[in-house]
Scaffold this motif. Sequence first.
Motif, mmCIF file in Angstrom:
data_model
loop_
_atom_site.group_PDB
_atom_site.id
_atom_site.type_symbol
_atom_site.label_atom_id
_atom_site.label_comp_id
_atom_site.label_asym_id
_atom_site.label_seq_id
_atom_site.Cartn_x
_atom_site.Cartn_y
_atom_site.Cartn_z
ATOM 1 N N THR A 36 0.672 -1.190 0.030
ATOM 2 C CA THR A 36 0.155 0.013 -0.052
ATOM 3 C C THR A 36 0.852 1.386 0.134
ATOM 4 O O THR A 36 2.082 1.269 -0.001
ATOM 5 N N GLY A 37 0.267 2.279 -0.317
ATOM 6 C CA GLY A 37 0.948 3.875 -0.250
ATOM 7 C C GLY A 37 0.118 4.583 -0.592
ATOM 8 O O GLY A 37 -1.123 4.664 -0.437
ATOM 9 N N THR A 38 0.633 5.934 -0.934
ATOM 10 C CA THR A 38 -0.081 6.987 -1.500
ATOM 11 C C THR A 38 0.218 7.454 -2.858
ATOM 12 O O THR A 38 1.579 7.432 -3.251
ATOM 13 N N MET A 39 -0.792 7.840 -3.513
ATOM 14 C CA MET A 39 -0.607 8.522 -4.813
ATOM 15 C C MET A 39 -0.915 9.888 -4.728
ATOM 16 O O MET A 39 -2.220 10.213 -4.278
ATOM 17 N N THR A 40 -0.169 10.852 -5.271
ATOM 18 C CA THR A 40 -0.266 12.368 -5.222
ATOM 19 C C THR A 40 -0.881 12.486 -6.694
ATOM 20 O O THR A 40 -0.176 12.328 -7.638
ATOM 21 N N LEU A 41 -2.222 13.036 -6.952
ATOM 22 C CA LEU A 41 -2.796 13.007 -8.278
ATOM 23 C C LEU A 41 -2.627 14.523 -8.412
ATOM 24 O O LEU A 41 -2.501 15.534 -7.727
#
Length: 138
Positions: A51-56
């Motif tokens: 898992t992680g974070t995507m910055t859009l």
Amino acid sequence: MSETFEHSGTVTSTAPAAAVWALWSDTTTWPDWDPSVEAVSLEGDFAVGTTGTMTLAGPFEVPVSLEVVEPGARYLDQLTMGELVIRIDHVVVDLPAGGCEVTVSTTITGPGADGIGPMVTAEAPQAMARLVERAEGR
């Protein structure tokens, strides 16, 4: 009532599947070829369950998880924004005559999926073209 939006696109490339996979599996390259992605931070290897974070573009951060990873061939990532779930399936296969075929399919479920779907996938053709261009340039 939950809505569902689906979009799929396929392109061919003179690059081998391995060159596309190298870009897909290295999330630091994603902003180079996907105009909607500013950054991706995974809490582990490029593997199922990570898992992680995507910055859009916006920018706004959304949780991301890798649901399927078949090294060299396919991965499916999932973005969760409240009740809205975006699943993006990426498949690459070598072609018998050389090069490869890349297919990216997006499925969005949840309230407002029909409305947000076209916005989420608007830059998909550009992202796929840039991905192939980078893979061919490797």
